[in-house]
Design a protein around this motif. Structure first.
Motif, PDB file in Angstrom:
ATOM      1  N   TYR A   1       0.819  -1.192   0.000  1.00 55.23           N
ATOM      2  CA  TYR A   1       0.000   0.000   0.000  1.00 55.23           C
ATOM      3  C   TYR A   1       0.863   1.256   0.000  1.00 55.23           C
ATOM      4  O   TYR A   1       0.584   2.204  -0.729  1.00 55.23           O
ATOM      5  CB  TYR A   1      -0.949  -0.004   1.192  1.00 55.23           C
ATOM      6  N   GLU A   2       1.911   1.246   0.786  1.00 59.26           N
ATOM      7  CA  GLU A   2       2.776   2.439   0.863  1.00 59.26           C
ATOM      8  C   GLU A   2       3.427   2.739  -0.484  1.00 59.26           C
ATOM      9  O   GLU A   2       3.539   3.894  -0.871  1.00 59.26           O
ATOM     10  CB  GLU A   2       3.822   2.291   1.961  1.00 59.26           C
ATOM     11  N   GLU A   3       3.855   1.705  -1.200  1.00 61.71           N
ATOM     12  CA  GLU A   3       4.444   1.918  -2.526  1.00 61.71           C
ATOM     13  C   GLU A   3       3.418   2.524  -3.488  1.00 61.71           C
ATOM     14  O   GLU A   3       3.734   3.442  -4.245  1.00 61.71           O
ATOM     15  CB  GLU A   3       4.959   0.605  -3.099  1.00 61.71           C
ATOM     16  N   ILE A   4       2.212   1.995  -3.469  1.00 61.28           N
ATOM     17  CA  ILE A   4       1.146   2.512  -4.328  1.00 61.28           C
ATOM     18  C   ILE A   4       0.851   3.963  -3.960  1.00 61.28           C
ATOM     19  O   ILE A   4       0.733   4.826  -4.829  1.00 61.28           O
ATOM     20  CB  ILE A   4      -0.125   1.641  -4.207  1.00 61.28           C
ATOM     21  N   LYS A   5       0.753   4.227  -2.674  1.00 61.28           N
ATOM     22  CA  LYS A   5       0.457   5.582  -2.198  1.00 61.28           C
ATOM     23  C   LYS A   5       1.527   6.585  -2.636  1.00 61.28           C
ATOM     24  O   LYS A   5       1.211   7.689  -3.067  1.00 61.28           O
ATOM     25  CB  LYS A   5       0.322   5.559  -0.679  1.00 61.28           C
ATOM     26  N   GLN A   6       2.782   6.186  -2.551  1.00 65.41           N
ATOM     27  CA  GLN A   6       3.870   7.074  -2.955  1.00 65.41           C
ATOM     28  C   GLN A   6       3.869   7.319  -4.461  1.00 65.41           C
ATOM     29  O   GLN A   6       4.111   8.424  -4.920  1.00 65.41           O
ATOM     30  CB  GLN A   6       5.217   6.489  -2.528  1.00 65.41           C
ATOM     31  N   GLN A   7       3.608   6.277  -5.218  1.00 62.03           N
ATOM     32  CA  GLN A   7       3.661   6.395  -6.671  1.00 62.03           C
ATOM     33  C   GLN A   7       2.450   7.134  -7.245  1.00 62.03           C
ATOM     34  O   GLN A   7       2.574   7.823  -8.253  1.00 62.03           O
ATOM     35  CB  GLN A   7       3.758   5.006  -7.297  1.00 62.03           C
ATOM     36  N   PHE A   8       1.293   6.991  -6.621  1.00 60.45           N
ATOM     37  CA  PHE A   8       0.056   7.566  -7.144  1.00 60.45           C
ATOM     38  C   PHE A   8      -0.616   8.438  -6.088  1.00 60.45           C
ATOM     39  O   PHE A   8      -1.724   8.159  -5.640  1.00 60.45           O
ATOM     40  CB  PHE A   8      -0.900   6.457  -7.591  1.00 60.45           C
ATOM     41  N   ASP A   9       0.036   9.501  -5.696  1.00 55.85           N
ATOM     42  CA  ASP A   9      -0.457  10.380  -4.642  1.00 55.85           C
ATOM     43  C   ASP A   9      -1.757  11.076  -5.060  1.00 55.85           C
ATOM     44  O   ASP A   9      -1.859  11.608  -6.168  1.00 55.85           O
ATOM     45  CB  ASP A   9       0.609  11.424  -4.300  1.00 55.85           C
ATOM     46  N   SER A  10      -2.725  11.054  -4.178  1.00 53.35           N
ATOM     47  CA  SER A  10      -4.026  11.710  -4.373  1.00 53.35           C
ATOM     48  C   SER A  10      -4.736  11.224  -5.631  1.00 53.35           C
ATOM     49  O   SER A  10      -5.307  11.999  -6.387  1.00 53.35           O
ATOM     50  CB  SER A  10      -3.871  13.232  -4.402  1.00 53.35           C
ATOM     51  N   GLU A  11      -4.694   9.912  -5.848  1.00 54.20           N
ATOM     52  CA  GLU A  11      -5.379   9.310  -6.987  1.00 54.20           C
ATOM     53  C   GLU A  11      -6.276   8.167  -6.528  1.00 54.20           C
ATOM     54  O   GLU A  11      -6.105   7.611  -5.454  1.00 54.20           O
ATOM     55  CB  GLU A  11      -4.370   8.769  -8.002  1.00 54.20           C
ATOM     56  N   TRP A  12      -7.214   7.837  -7.391  1.00 54.55           N
ATOM     57  CA  TRP A  12      -8.053   6.662  -7.217  1.00 54.55           C
ATOM     58  C   TRP A  12      -7.351   5.505  -7.910  1.00 54.55           C
ATOM     59  O   TRP A  12      -6.834   5.647  -9.012  1.00 54.55           O
ATOM     60  CB  TRP A  12      -9.427   6.889  -7.840  1.00 54.55           C
ATOM     61  N   ILE A  13      -7.316   4.358  -7.240  1.00 55.12           N
ATOM     62  CA  ILE A  13      -6.576   3.206  -7.743  1.00 55.12           C
ATOM     63  C   ILE A  13      -7.508   1.991  -7.786  1.00 55.12           C
ATOM     64  O   ILE A  13      -8.223   1.712  -6.830  1.00 55.12           O
ATOM     65  CB  ILE A  13      -5.392   2.845  -6.804  1.00 55.12           C
ATOM     66  N   LEU A  14      -7.471   1.275  -8.904  1.00 57.08           N
ATOM     67  CA  LEU A  14      -8.146  -0.016  -9.032  1.00 57.08           C
ATOM     68  C   LEU A  14      -7.073  -1.082  -8.856  1.00 57.08           C
ATOM     69  O   LEU A  14      -6.094  -1.109  -9.612  1.00 57.08           O
ATOM     70  CB  LEU A  14      -8.804  -0.132 -10.410  1.00 57.08           C
ATOM     71  N   VAL A  15      -7.216  -1.924  -7.843  1.00 58.42           N
ATOM     72  CA  VAL A  15      -6.208  -2.929  -7.511  1.00 58.42           C
ATOM     73  C   VAL A  15      -6.799  -4.322  -7.715  1.00 58.42           C
ATOM     74  O   VAL A  15      -7.884  -4.626  -7.209  1.00 58.42           O
ATOM     75  CB  VAL A  15      -5.734  -2.783  -6.040  1.00 58.42           C
ATOM     76  N   GLY A  16      -6.096  -5.150  -8.469  1.00 60.35           N
ATOM     77  CA  GLY A  16      -6.493  -6.537  -8.673  1.00 60.35           C
ATOM     78  C   GLY A  16      -5.443  -7.462  -8.096  1.00 60.35           C
ATOM     79  O   GLY A  16      -4.371  -7.030  -7.674  1.00 60.35           O
ATOM     80  N   ASP A  17      -5.753  -8.759  -8.107  1.00 61.88           N
ATOM     81  CA  ASP A  17      -4.820  -9.765  -7.582  1.00 61.88           C
ATOM     82  C   ASP A  17      -4.290  -9.356  -6.220  1.00 61.88           C
ATOM     83  O   ASP A  17      -3.091  -9.432  -5.946  1.00 61.88           O
ATOM     84  CB  ASP A  17      -3.644  -9.979  -8.548  1.00 61.88           C
ATOM     85  N   HIS A  18      -5.184  -8.897  -5.372  1.00 57.02           N
ATOM     86  CA  HIS A  18      -4.753  -8.344  -4.086  1.00 57.02           C
ATOM     87  C   HIS A  18      -4.836  -9.369  -2.961  1.00 57.02           C
ATOM     88  O   HIS A  18      -5.549 -10.362  -3.050  1.00 57.02           O
ATOM     89  CB  HIS A  18      -5.599  -7.121  -3.736  1.00 57.02           C
ATOM     90  N   GLU A  19      -4.062  -9.060  -1.938  1.00 53.91           N
ATOM     91  CA  GLU A  19      -4.067  -9.833  -0.708  1.00 53.91           C
ATOM     92  C   GLU A  19      -4.261  -8.833   0.421  1.00 53.91           C
ATOM     93  O   GLU A  19      -3.640  -7.774   0.431  1.00 53.91           O
ATOM     94  CB  GLU A  19      -2.736 -10.566  -0.556  1.00 53.91           C
ATOM     95  N   THR A  20      -5.150  -9.162   1.368  1.00 49.96           N
ATOM     96  CA  THR A  20      -5.430  -8.272   2.495  1.00 49.96           C
ATOM     97  C   THR A  20      -5.273  -9.016   3.817  1.00 49.96           C
ATOM     98  O   THR A  20      -5.276 -10.246   3.860  1.00 49.96           O
ATOM     99  CB  THR A  20      -6.858  -7.701   2.423  1.00 49.96           C
ATOM    100  N   THR A  21      -5.173  -8.238   4.885  1.00 45.75           N
ATOM    101  CA  THR A  21      -5.160  -8.813   6.227  1.00 45.75           C
ATOM    102  C   THR A  21      -6.595  -9.173   6.611  1.00 45.75           C
ATOM    103  O   THR A  21      -7.538  -8.888   5.870  1.00 45.75           O
ATOM    104  CB  THR A  21      -4.608  -7.809   7.261  1.00 45.75           C
ATOM    105  N   GLU A  22      -6.761  -9.739   7.785  1.00 48.74           N
ATOM    106  CA  GLU A  22      -8.103 -10.045   8.291  1.00 48.74           C
ATOM    107  C   GLU A  22      -8.943  -8.781   8.452  1.00 48.74           C
ATOM    108  O   GLU A  22     -10.160  -8.826   8.412  1.00 48.74           O
ATOM    109  CB  GLU A  22      -8.014 -10.771   9.628  1.00 48.74           C
ATOM    110  N   ASN A  23      -8.275  -7.630   8.632  1.00 44.46           N
ATOM    111  CA  ASN A  23      -8.965  -6.343   8.790  1.00 44.46           C
ATOM    112  C   ASN A  23      -9.097  -5.604   7.460  1.00 44.46           C
ATOM    113  O   ASN A  23      -9.362  -4.410   7.434  1.00 44.46           O
ATOM    114  CB  ASN A  23      -8.213  -5.459   9.790  1.00 44.46           C
ATOM    115  N   PHE A  24      -8.869  -6.327   6.360  1.00 45.03           N
ATOM    116  CA  PHE A  24      -9.009  -5.792   5.006  1.00 45.03           C
ATOM    117  C   PHE A  24      -8.012  -4.678   4.683  1.00 45.03           C
ATOM    118  O   PHE A  24      -8.284  -3.825   3.858  1.00 45.03           O
ATOM    119  CB  PHE A  24     -10.447  -5.336   4.738  1.00 45.03           C
ATOM    120  N   GLU A  25      -6.853  -4.704   5.325  1.00 50.11           N
ATOM    121  CA  GLU A  25      -5.776  -3.777   4.979  1.00 50.11           C
ATOM    122  C   GLU A  25      -4.967  -4.406   3.863  1.00 50.11           C
ATOM    123  O   GLU A  25      -4.628  -5.594   3.913  1.00 50.11           O
ATOM    124  CB  GLU A  25      -4.892  -3.513   6.196  1.00 50.11           C
TER     125      GLU A  25
END
Length: 69
Positions: free
Chosen positions: A1-25
């Motif tokens: 998430y931090e890499e995505i946030k740094q690369q695409f600051d203040s943007e909407w992102i569509l993420v596929g093939d994702h993995e999340t924690t139990e808390n959906f992070e």
């Protein structure tokens, strides 16, 4: 998430093939599309029709805004 946030600051992102924690992070995922325009990202999701995807906004949510999940 931090890499995505740094690369695409203040943007909407569509993420596929994702993995999340139990808390959906987000742990990891593949950026399918990004834009400053939320509707453009939603339209791309309809076009691509990923089996599983999530949307992120990497900017600050303005004070007084309402977020609907």
């Amino acid at each position: 998430y931090e890499e995505i946030k740094q690369q695409f600051d203040s943007e909407w992102i569509l993420v596929g093939d994702h993995e999340t924690t139990e808390n959906f992070e987000l742990i990891r995922g593949r950026v399918l599309w990004h834009s400053k325009d939320r509707d453009e990202v939603y339209d791309k999701a309809i076009e691509l029709q990923p089996k599983r995807a999530l949307f992120l906004y990497t900017g600050r949510i303005p004070k007084g805004s309402v977020v609907v999940i």
